[in-house]
Design an enzyme around this catalytic site. Structure first.
Site, PDB file in Angstrom:
ATOM      1  N   ASP A 146      -0.274  25.760  -2.345  1.00  0.00           N
ATOM      2  CA  ASP A 146      -1.633  25.188  -2.206  1.00  0.00           C
ATOM      3  C   ASP A 146      -2.564  26.289  -1.978  1.00  0.00           C
ATOM      4  OD1 ASP A 146      -1.039  22.754  -2.318  1.00  0.00           O
ATOM      5  OD2 ASP A 146      -1.269  22.184  -0.255  1.00  0.00           O
TER       6      ASP A 146
ATOM      7  N   HIS B 230       1.266  20.350  -1.716  1.00  0.00           N
ATOM      8  CA  HIS B 230       1.453  20.334  -0.265  1.00  0.00           C
ATOM      9  C   HIS B 230       2.685  21.036   0.453  1.00  0.00           C
ATOM     10  CE1 HIS B 230      -1.590  16.878  -0.173  1.00  0.00           C
ATOM     11  NE2 HIS B 230      -0.715  16.430  -1.203  1.00  0.00           N
TER      12      HIS B 230
ATOM     13  N   GLU C 164       0.994  23.553   6.727  1.00  0.00           N
ATOM     14  CA  GLU C 164       1.548  22.354   7.017  1.00  0.00           C
ATOM     15  C   GLU C 164       1.869  22.020   8.221  1.00  0.00           C
ATOM     16  OE1 GLU C 164       1.179  20.471   4.168  1.00  0.00           O
ATOM     17  OE2 GLU C 164       0.568  22.088   3.043  1.00  0.00           O
TER      18      GLU C 164
END
Length: 488
Positions: free
Chosen positions: A184, A179, A42
């Site tokens: 994930d 997310h 991320e």
């Protein structure tokens, strides 16, 4: 699709394709024994050149034993609200977390010696490789998005969560949700095991072959955009594909990704594509003076004008209908079609100059100064020098048009015209001289009938409308004469 009910058309829901299998795949059923590492990140944004990693998770299988590495990362820059809205990671959450350089050795240990996989590798690879000081190479990573498109072409979509619910897997969760890198990764690992199962059934035996497959072009079955959206590529005209690829002179084409470009190129390589066949119109559906008339009732002069000028707005069916009608009339008269280009041999011209002369002569307007100059050159005792002088004067007087016409001459003739034009720099201080006016000559049909390409407006009972806009994809057909600006 829709159905009528009480006079109202209602959409019919399209069925979702049946998945190849559902549930979690048992890793022991797979023959792929090499180490692999699934990575997810991320970040503060989409651009690896300026944005930074705020979370990284790696699921590494080493000698058959899984290892998990996961941490938040202090990016040393504010996290934009638009990024936090996706992964819900805030500045406060990373304030006391390590910088990437503090965890680099752990990341290297987790990735070293493994096939690296990511869902959308072109995104994750530049961030991770860039932080590690390695030249990013997404093609050295297995991209599970591309792998899914190759192995699951009927999937409803290729997002990580879409595949999860389509395949009905039950991935492990750390409770952080979609997310977030670690959850994930767990979702992706279960999805990829389904892909590996299909790859195994197709005969792939190791991760090296899986990597090669993920890098192969993805051939799209349907056109995803434009006027032919939803059509199978076999039903799309070759002319449209050539335009999209930028293969038509004067057309830029579209900004296509590598997969779409290969899809179109391979389609054009198919022998005997028949989609460009156009049904000839039997009625003139173009222009003003003869619109609505049967093609058989349209004057030959008007048909020949369409054949000669190829007007930009003339529909394809009309063009084919015109060709068919003219062929019929010429067959009845026992006449063969007029020559398309001049083939006149002139003493004193080199082979390149001869080619350029013939191409120019086929472009000029009857009755123009250019036609008269070329006729004079064709009868000159010093044709080579006279033609060179004519081209120099043309280049000086109309440099922009000269450059365009030189390109349209093409082949060796084009290089000859450019070479001659470059001679102007050596004689730029001399006053330009026009080619000598031709002496009165007997008009020899074998010469003059071929100089017949003329840019006229649409023939009308009341005269000419002026020259039509030049068709952007068609050759420039006249080297002289006033032209109306083309609208853009």
């Amino acid at each position: 699709m829709s159905e009528a009910k009480n006079g109202i058309n209602k959409p019919i829901p399209q069925p979702v394709a049946i998945p190849p299998a559902t549930g979690n795949i048992d890793p022991s059923s797979l023959i792929f024994t090499e180490d692999f590492a699934f990575v997810d990140t991320e970040t503060t944004g989409m651009d690896a050149a300026v944005d930074k990693i705020v979370e990284i998770a790696i699921y590494r299988v080493r000698n058959g034993v899984p290892e998990v590495f996961h941490t938040l990362v202090n990016p040393a820059m504010p996290i934009p609200p638009t990024a936090s809205a996706v992964h819900h990671i805030t500045d406060e959450m990373v304030a006391d977390k390590p910088r990437f350089e503090d965890i680099a050795e752990q990341v290297i240990h987790a990735l070293d010696g493994a096939y690296v996989i990511a869902h959308n590798a072109p995104f994750d690879s530049p961030f991770v490789d860039g932080e590690l000081g390695v030249e990013p190479d997404p093609k050295s990573w297995i991209c599970s998005v591309r792998l899914a498109k190759h192995l699951m072409p009927n999937a409803p979509a290729y997002g990580n969560q879409v595949l999860r619910y389509w395949l009905k897997t039950n991935p492990k969760s750390e409770g952080l949700g979609a997310h977030r890198a670690i959850d994930d990764v767990h979702v992706s690992v279960e999805n990829v095991r389904h892909m590996l199962k299909i790859a195994q059934e197709k005969g792939l035996k190791n991760f090296g072959q899986v990597l090669d497959l993920s890098n192969e072009p993805i051939i799209a079955p349907f056109m995803p955009f434009g006027e032919h959206v939803g059509k199978e590529f076999k039903d799309i005209p070759s002319s449209y594909l050539k335009w999209a690829l930028g293969l038509i002179p004067g057309k830029k084409g579209l900004d296509l990704d590598a997969d779409m470009r290969v899809t179109m190129e391979r389609q054009l390589e198919i022998p005997n594509r028949s989609v460009d066949v156009v049904v000839p119109d039997m009625v003139m559906n173009f222009g003003k003076p003869h619109n609505g008339k049967k093609m058989a009732d349209v004057p030959t002069e008007y048909l020949e004008w369409i054949e000669r000028e190829n007007p930009r707005t003339c529909p394809p069916g009309v063009r084919v209908g015109v060709d068919k009608e003219l062929s019929r009339r010429r067959a009845e008269l026992g006449a063969s079609p007029a020559p398309k280009a001049l083939d006149l041999q002139i003493a004193g011209l080199t082979e390149k100059a001869q080619f350029a002369f013939n191409r120019l002569a086929a472009m000029v307007s009857p009755g123009s100064d250019d036609e008269q100059s070329l006729i004079g050159i064709s009868f000159s005792d010093n044709a080579g020098a006279d033609f060179e002088r004519y081209l120099k004067d043309f280049g000086k007087a109309r440099p922009a048009e000269y450059a365009r016409v030189a390109a349209l001459v093409g082949g060796e003739g084009c290089s000859y015209m450019i070479d001659v034009a470059q001679l102007n720099s050596a004689s730029s201080n001399r006053s330009p001289s026009r080619a000598p006016a031709p002496a009165p000559v007997q008009k020899d049909p074998s010469r003059l009938n071929l100089l017949n390409r003329t840019p006229q407006g649409e023939p009308d009972q009341d005269g000419l409308d002026g020259p039509p806009p030049m068709e952007e994809s068609a050759p420039f057909e006249a080297a002289s004469g006033t032209r109306r600006p083309r609208m853009r």
